[in-house]
Write a protein that holds these residues in place. Sequence first.
Motif, PDB file in Angstrom:
ATOM      1  N   VAL A 131      39.399 -55.362 -18.994  1.00  0.00           N
ATOM      2  CA  VAL A 131      38.566 -54.690 -19.989  1.00  0.00           C
ATOM      3  C   VAL A 131      39.260 -53.407 -20.428  1.00  0.00           C
ATOM      4  CG1 VAL A 131      37.215 -53.568 -18.150  1.00  0.00           C
ATOM      5  CG2 VAL A 131      36.265 -53.750 -20.454  1.00  0.00           C
ATOM      6  N   ARG A 132      39.210 -53.147 -21.739  1.00  0.00           N
ATOM      7  CA  ARG A 132      39.768 -51.899 -22.274  1.00  0.00           C
ATOM      8  C   ARG A 132      38.613 -51.028 -22.742  1.00  0.00           C
ATOM      9  NH1 ARG A 132      44.404 -49.545 -23.194  1.00  0.00           N
ATOM     10  NH2 ARG A 132      44.799 -48.262 -25.032  1.00  0.00           N
ATOM     11  N   PHE A 133      38.637 -49.752 -22.360  1.00  0.00           N
ATOM     12  CA  PHE A 133      37.453 -48.902 -22.513  1.00  0.00           C
ATOM     13  C   PHE A 133      37.845 -47.432 -22.579  1.00  0.00           C
ATOM     14  CE2 PHE A 133      38.701 -49.145 -18.163  1.00  0.00           C
ATOM     15  CZ  PHE A 133      38.475 -47.886 -17.649  1.00  0.00           C
ATOM     16  N   LYS A 134      36.928 -46.617 -23.079  1.00  0.00           N
ATOM     17  CA  LYS A 134      36.979 -45.169 -22.916  1.00  0.00           C
ATOM     18  C   LYS A 134      35.573 -44.635 -23.149  1.00  0.00           C
ATOM     19  CE  LYS A 134      38.001 -43.213 -27.483  1.00  0.00           C
ATOM     20  NZ  LYS A 134      38.874 -42.264 -28.221  1.00  0.00           N
ATOM     21  N   GLY A 135      35.319 -43.405 -22.669  1.00  0.00           N
ATOM     22  CA  GLY A 135      33.987 -42.845 -22.817  1.00  0.00           C
ATOM     23  C   GLY A 135      33.995 -41.335 -22.896  1.00  0.00           C
ATOM     24  N   ASP A 136      32.921 -40.807 -23.419  1.00  0.00           N
ATOM     25  CA  ASP A 136      32.725 -39.361 -23.386  1.00  0.00           C
ATOM     26  C   ASP A 136      32.461 -38.911 -21.947  1.00  0.00           C
ATOM     27  OD1 ASP A 136      32.921 -39.263 -26.187  1.00  0.00           O
ATOM     28  OD2 ASP A 136      30.767 -39.611 -26.428  1.00  0.00           O
ATOM     29  N   ALA A 137      32.735 -37.631 -21.688  1.00  0.00           N
ATOM     30  CA  ALA A 137      32.528 -37.075 -20.343  1.00  0.00           C
ATOM     31  C   ALA A 137      31.052 -36.738 -20.164  1.00  0.00           C
ATOM     32  CB  ALA A 137      33.406 -35.841 -20.144  1.00  0.00           C
ATOM     33  N   LEU A 138      30.280 -37.722 -19.728  1.00  0.00           N
ATOM     34  CA  LEU A 138      28.822 -37.587 -19.647  1.00  0.00           C
ATOM     35  C   LEU A 138      28.396 -37.519 -18.183  1.00  0.00           C
ATOM     36  CD1 LEU A 138      27.906 -40.310 -22.291  1.00  0.00           C
ATOM     37  CD2 LEU A 138      28.238 -37.853 -22.673  1.00  0.00           C
ATOM     38  N   LYS A 139      28.265 -36.325 -17.654  1.00  0.00           N
ATOM     39  CA  LYS A 139      27.900 -36.160 -16.252  1.00  0.00           C
ATOM     40  C   LYS A 139      26.530 -36.779 -15.983  1.00  0.00           C
ATOM     41  CE  LYS A 139      27.487 -32.755 -12.548  1.00  0.00           C
ATOM     42  NZ  LYS A 139      27.556 -31.312 -12.178  1.00  0.00           N
TER      43      LYS A 139
ATOM     44  N   PRO B 247      18.747 -33.950 -19.519  1.00  0.00           N
ATOM     45  CA  PRO B 247      18.100 -34.681 -20.616  1.00  0.00           C
ATOM     46  C   PRO B 247      18.804 -34.536 -21.956  1.00  0.00           C
ATOM     47  CG  PRO B 247      16.459 -33.582 -19.272  1.00  0.00           C
ATOM     48  CD  PRO B 247      17.796 -33.102 -18.776  1.00  0.00           C
ATOM     49  N   ALA B 248      19.537 -33.452 -22.135  1.00  0.00           N
ATOM     50  CA  ALA B 248      20.228 -33.240 -23.409  1.00  0.00           C
ATOM     51  C   ALA B 248      21.576 -33.957 -23.478  1.00  0.00           C
ATOM     52  CB  ALA B 248      20.428 -31.749 -23.646  1.00  0.00           C
ATOM     53  N   THR B 249      22.024 -34.508 -22.358  1.00  0.00           N
ATOM     54  CA  THR B 249      23.320 -35.180 -22.322  1.00  0.00           C
ATOM     55  C   THR B 249      23.253 -36.490 -23.094  1.00  0.00           C
ATOM     56  OG1 THR B 249      23.908 -34.220 -20.185  1.00  0.00           O
ATOM     57  CG2 THR B 249      25.048 -36.247 -20.829  1.00  0.00           C
ATOM     58  N   SER B 250      24.165 -36.678 -24.035  1.00  0.00           N
ATOM     59  CA  SER B 250      24.242 -37.928 -24.778  1.00  0.00           C
ATOM     60  C   SER B 250      25.659 -38.117 -25.296  1.00  0.00           C
ATOM     61  CB  SER B 250      23.248 -37.959 -25.939  1.00  0.00           C
ATOM     62  OG  SER B 250      23.601 -37.014 -26.929  1.00  0.00           O
TER      63      SER B 250
END
Length: 242
Positions: free
Chosen positions: A109-117, A225-228
């Motif tokens: 799988v190839r992927f990346k994401g935002d740094a969402l603690k 809660p504000a993390t998105s």
Amino acid sequence: MPVGNLPGWKQVFTEDFVSGNVPVGGFPGDVYGPKWSANYADGTPDTAAQLNQAKSGYFPSKVLSVQDGVLDMYLHSENGYSMGAAPAPKLTETSERPYNSQLYGRYSVRFKGDALKGFKTAWLLWPDSKQWPRDGEIDFPEGDLAATIYAAMHGTGSDEGGLIDMFHTPSSFRFWHTATTEWSPGRVEFFLDGRSIGMSTTATPDTPMHYILQTESCLPECPDPATSGHLYVDWVAIWEKG
């Protein structure tokens, strides 16, 4: 996306999400329904909710879409609940859960994401028997999206938790990576961007398992809660043992 058989492996599934866009709430729909399932209905408790009564769960209608050639997971909170999703590829159009059952296989799988603690991946092979920890579990890539990527092998017949091996990397989710799991008799090897990060040969699973892109939260801490933000999947490829 790699297309075709490899030495010792016969390709049985590919998806590069170029068949068209699907809005949030519409996945898999007619376009991707033959090859994908959202897997869990909205409100299904995730791991933290089951274990710790966390306010977290799977909400595919709020999370999943396809945009510009990637599967987009919009990870966020609503009404006090942090929302993830756990879609699963289908090896045949008419298959039912567990959708992609195999005894041994190769998964890329190839992927990346935002740094969402507080949000994490635990993309895994889970036993069809649902007998855990008896029949093991294989997780890769795993980790909090604000931390680094690792692999985990939970051995068969082990005590609660069943963790046999963990293989850590310094790599961040914030950049594109390709994670590959090769599961063979007596051996599970993990590769990140083509380089082996570790191999497990103790108590490796030996019953059929299925692959889930399990994306969740609150392990160990829930997100603010504000993390998105977003987690993107560029492509998925699966092989059976040839």
